[in-house]
Scaffold this motif. Structure first.
Motif, PDB file in Angstrom:
ATOM      1  N   VAL A 109       0.850  -1.192   0.000  1.00 31.15           N
ATOM      2  CA  VAL A 109       0.000   0.000   0.000  1.00 31.15           C
ATOM      3  C   VAL A 109       0.882   1.237   0.000  1.00 31.15           C
ATOM      4  CG1 VAL A 109      -1.792  -1.242   1.279  1.00 31.15           C
ATOM      5  CG2 VAL A 109      -0.132   0.166   2.529  1.00 31.15           C
ATOM      6  N   ARG A 110       0.268   2.350  -0.375  1.00 28.12           N
ATOM      7  CA  ARG A 110       0.911   3.644  -0.198  1.00 28.12           C
ATOM      8  C   ARG A 110       0.517   4.170   1.180  1.00 28.12           C
ATOM      9  NH1 ARG A 110       2.733   5.777  -5.091  1.00 28.12           N
ATOM     10  NH2 ARG A 110       1.709   4.974  -6.956  1.00 28.12           N
ATOM     11  N   LEU A 111       1.500   4.496   1.981  1.00 29.32           N
ATOM     12  CA  LEU A 111       1.227   5.024   3.307  1.00 29.32           C
ATOM     13  C   LEU A 111       1.194   6.546   3.237  1.00 29.32           C
ATOM     14  CD1 LEU A 111       0.842   3.721   6.144  1.00 29.32           C
ATOM     15  CD2 LEU A 111       3.203   4.413   6.615  1.00 29.32           C
ATOM     16  N   GLU A 112       0.104   7.133   3.633  1.00 28.71           N
ATOM     17  CA  GLU A 112      -0.039   8.585   3.662  1.00 28.71           C
ATOM     18  C   GLU A 112       0.020   9.026   5.117  1.00 28.71           C
ATOM     19  OE1 GLU A 112      -3.724   9.301   1.639  1.00 28.71           O
ATOM     20  OE2 GLU A 112      -2.864   8.890  -0.345  1.00 28.71           O
ATOM     21  N   TYR A 113       1.171   9.529   5.509  1.00 20.12           N
ATOM     22  CA  TYR A 113       1.395   9.872   6.910  1.00 20.12           C
ATOM     23  C   TYR A 113       2.314  11.083   6.965  1.00 20.12           C
ATOM     24  CZ  TYR A 113       2.425   9.095  11.909  1.00 20.12           C
ATOM     25  OH  TYR A 113       2.554   9.223  13.275  1.00 20.12           O
TER      26      TYR A 113
END
Length: 872
Positions: free
Chosen positions: A535-539
């Protein structure tokens, strides 16, 4: 773009009308042709819906005769076309004999039975067997094979086929023969045959039960000394599979053949693996550390297929990831156990982010199990293989390593000798582990990369962690059901000490929250440790938090990721400013402080240090934008690299000094890490053309006893305007002229140069006598290297790079459609680029589409043209 498109759909699957219990093949190999006599024991399939006709696939061969139960068929009893032999109203049980001739000497497709150098070899996956003889070329028709080969004993002293050799001898007129029996039922795509005048190295392996297995590796004479690492890797893999999964090899011999012309890396044919030489040859002076690791891992991958792919295989080609995803996962675990665990995993993650994520976001995005295809060879993709492997890894993560291994054994025992589906595998996992994988199945059915957003709220010593998920639309899939996503997290205090041990959170709704309490101050969150899900982690973490993780995180992937995130913050801001016509954005002081901390307190694993000092690639940086501007990305990355090199020039000089070679080459974790740091230091110094760098690099080249250091020197000299550059390039070409794989490095090096004349240089090399247009390795080195490794040259403003690739795709398509389609795929993501670049790429695709194309290339080009420009 003419031609009829016959799209196949998974939903249309029908069982085969007839099954085959045994296959007896007789090959009479002559100088001008090969005659094939095939005898099948056939029976009607009780599960078939229509048995009035029996279709046997067949292409590019001359039909001679067909007979049922010893009676030659009349012409009204069958129909013959360019791609099939159809038998009308066959009996319920019968013996079928078909005879035909093929011309391996004229076969340039690298499918079926063809010539590679002085070797005749086969490649049958996915549908190459239909170029050898008439057969229902589908993986759910499994049979036991006996193969007899006869050929000229002087010209072809080595005769090989699947299974155990049960008979051999001499014939009249200087000919000889050999007979092979494979006791295990297999689909025709696993058939293999090799004949030639070959050199050999030999070894043996004693299994856990005490059986001695004969190990042989064949190659063209003179290359034997480049094969010992591959043999050692095979024995490593055999021992690992026994120790880890309890899987013991099941034949008396295991034979590997290395050939120079091969479209794939290797092929797992039962007991007779055929390899591209690029995945076998490794000697210190001809191969880099990366080559050694590649050989080790590909040899292991093909060996692991013996059970996860051969003993249990695919019902149909839509299930390709059934064997490839599981075997990629097994290969990944083997590689982690053999090398630097953290860095090995980082490289697996980088492959996902730099290659698979763009595929998932492009015009050819497809699920791990595709629903349709025109040409199956186009679906040997990074999604099916690497994302498929990550899906398996998630199951293993949720089950636990020991429970997962038990589940794999349950799956293999339950379906031994069968052609099954991905659903069968998932059910076996549920049966053995007790996991509920109903929602998890979406990973196989949906394309696209999920976005997982992390949000935190800290108050009164309590941290609330909220995860949410969203998956953007992909072609033919707008609405995405929710995924079941394992996300491993850990918490650290302000000094980097752990305050909460790692645990896996399972995100299976749109948004979920977890609460952790008992903290004196807000902890730093380390999320997606080990890359627990693709997944792409958006943080949005602060620079301070990232610097803390970069310095202290116990997970190598997250430690590296924190460094990448710090670099990306600066790079994204700089690219955005350049796109808007503003002044470039300088790197913040905190970034330099984080690098200094890293240099002052490097990790014990030197390869991890090298990875953390390496900037995000252009591909990774491009993934941060809806519209990719190659030139802004190149400028931002180059200037940040120059700033780091300038700031730490003395430190890089010291790194190069302390990590320079001091003893003879050995391939192990510590030495590979040392060489990698040396190469990174040299690369940074080359960026600013540090005083004396050219002379130092040339001296490294001259004195190196191994290809790794030699290539580090060449990479440092690649873009310099220094006399040393041309001298070492010329010396390299002269020294290694008789080593094709080494010359591939020479080609790739020049294709990836950032010099202004790179397009013209590639055209010169295409016309060079040393370039072989029929060899896939040459094509991948020069043209693939140019497109992937020289984005500035490929996207040159005058369109010369696009024209070059379009010309070569059109030239290649009639010779090798698989490679032509792969090159065409490099143009299909045009809509992700800013208008000037997008227009040039699309125009090149449109020009290709005007030609009469193979099914392979036509499918790719059509998919590329069916999209709009998001950057416009």
């Amino acid at each position: 773009m003419t031609g009829d498109t016959q799209r196949k759909y998974r939903a249309d699957y029908q069982p085969p009308a007839y099954l085959i219990d045994t296959v007896d093949l007789d090959f009479e190999i002559r100088s001008d042709r090969t005659q094939v006599r095939a005898t099948y024991a056939v029976r009607r399939n009780p599960d078939a819906n229509d048995t009035s006709q029996w279709r046997l696939d067949g292409r590019d061969m001359q039909f001679l005769s067909a007979a049922i139960d010893g009676r030659a068929l009349d012409t009204h009893e069958y129909a013959l076309s360019d791609n099939a032999l159809v038998i009308h109203n066959p009996p319920e049980i019968f013996t079928f004999v078909v005879e035909n001739t093929i011309g391996p000497e004229q076969n340039l497709s690298l499918e079926g039975f063809y010539r590679s150098g002085d070797i005749l070899c086969s490649q049958c996956e996915s549908n190459g067997f239909s170029r050898i003889t008439y057969f229902p070329d589908r993986p759910d028709v499994m049979a036991r094979y006996t193969t007899r080969i006869s050929a000229d004993a002087h010209k072809f002293p080595v005769l090989l086929a699947n299974g155990n050799c049960v008979d051999s001898g001499t014939l009249d007129n200087g000919r000889h023969y050999a007979v092979f029996e494979d006791p295990f039922a297999k689909p025709c795509y696993l058939f293999a045959m090799v004949v030639g005048d070959l050199g050999m190295i030999r070894d043996s392996y004693t299994t856990a039960s005490g059986r001695k297995v004969d190990l042989r590796l064949y190659t063209e004479h003179g290359n034997e000394d480049q094969c010992h690492h591959a043999m050692a890797s095979l024995k490593q893999a055999m021992a690992w599979d026994e120790d880890t999964y309890g899987l013991e090899y099941d034949l008396d011999s295991y034979v590997t053949v290395a050939v120079g012309s091969f479209n794939m890396g290797a092929m797992e044919n039962k007991g007779l693996n055929v390899f591209n030489t690029a995945c076998i040859f490794a000697r210190a002076d001809t191969a880099t550390d990366s080559d050694f690791a590649l050989v080790r891992d590909v040899v292991a991958h093909e060996y692991f297929h013996n059970y996860t792919g051969n003993r249990v295989t695919c019902r149909d080609w839509f299930q390709l990831s059934l064997k490839e995803g599981l075997t990629v996962y097994r290969e990944h675990q083997f590689a982690i156990d053999q090398g630097s665990p953290g860095v090995t995993r980082i490289r697996q993650v980088r492959t996902m982010r730099e290659i698979q994520f763009p595929e998932d976001g492009g015009p050819r995005a497809h699920p791990v199990r595709p629903e349709s295809y025109v040409e199956m060879n186009n679906f040997y993709t990074i999604t099916v293989y690497e994302k498929g492997g990550e899906v398996i890894r998630m199951i293993a993560q949720m089950a636990g390593r020991d429970a997962f291994i038990i589940a794999v054994r349950h799956y293999l025992d339950k379906h031994d000798g069968q052609a099954v589906t991905i659903e069968d595998f998932v059910v076996a996992m549920e049966e053995s582990t007790g996991l509920d994988l109903a929602q998890f199945r979406h990973w196989y059915a949906q394309a696209g990369t999920p976005r997982v957003r992390v949000a935190t709220d800290f108050e009164d010593g309590r941290l609330q962690l909220t995860l949410s998920q969203h998956t953007p639309a992909t072609p033919d899939q707008n609405d995405k059901p929710l995924f079941d996503i394992p996300v491993e997290i850990a918490l650290f205090d302000a000094e980097g000490a752990p305050v909460r041990e790692a645990e896996v959170l399972r995100l299976n709704s749109a948004e979920q929250s977890w609460t952790f309490d008992g903290f004196d101050a807000e902890p730093t969150v380390s999320a997606l440790r080990g890359f627990t899900a693709p997944v792409r982690l958006e943080y949005e973490q602060s620079d301070e938090a990232l610097a803390r993780l970069m310095a202290h995180d116990s997970d190598p992937v997250c430690r590296w990721d924190a460094a990448q995130a710090l670099y990306l913050k600066t790079l994204v801001a700089d690219v955005s400013a350049r796109r808007e016509g503003n002044a470039p954005v300088a790197a913040p002081e905190l970034l330099f402080e984080a690098i200094e901390t890293l240099l002052d307190n490097p990790p014990a694993d030197r390869e991890l240090l090298a990875e953390m000092l390496t900037l995000p690639s252009e591909a990774m940086l491009g993934e941060q934008f809806d519209a990719v501007d190659i030139f802004a990305i190149d400028a931002a990355r180059r200037e940040l690299k120059e700033a780091i090199a300038t700031r730490f020039a003395k430190r890089f000089q010291a790194l190069a000094d302390t990590h320079a070679a001091s003893s003879a080459y050995i391939f192990d974790v510590a030495e590979a890490g040392r060489r990698r740091v040396f190469a990174v230091a040299l690369d940074y110094l080359a960026t600013i053309e540090a005083p004396g760098l050219a002379a130092r690099a040339a001296a490294v080249y001259d004195g190196a006893d191994n290809m790794t250091d030699r290539m580090a020197a060449l990479d440092a000299l690649r873009d310099l305007n220094a006399p040393e550059r041309q001298r070492v390039l010329d010396d390299f070409a002269q020294t290694w002229a008789d080593y094709p794989l080494v010359m591939d490095k020479w080609l790739r090096l020049q294709a990836t140069t950032r010099r202004d004349d790179s397009v013209e240089r590639v055209r010169e090399l295409l016309a060079d006598a040393r370039f072989d247009f029929t060899n896939p390795n040459r094509i991948r080195a020069l043209l693939g290297g140019f497109v992937r490794g020289n984005r500035v040259g490929f996207h040159r403003a005058d369109g010369a790079g696009y024209a070059l690739i379009a010309d070569e795709i059109l030239r290649l398509d009639s010779l090798n459609p698989q490679l032509a389609a792969a090159l065409a795929g490099m143009l299909t993501n045009w809509a992700r680029h800013v208008p000037a670049q997008a227009d040039g790429m699309r125009a090149a695709l449109a020009r290709i589409a005007e030609a009469e194309l193979s099914d392979n290339t036509r499918e790719i080009v059509a998919a590329g043209l069916e999209q709009s420009n998001v950057a416009a």
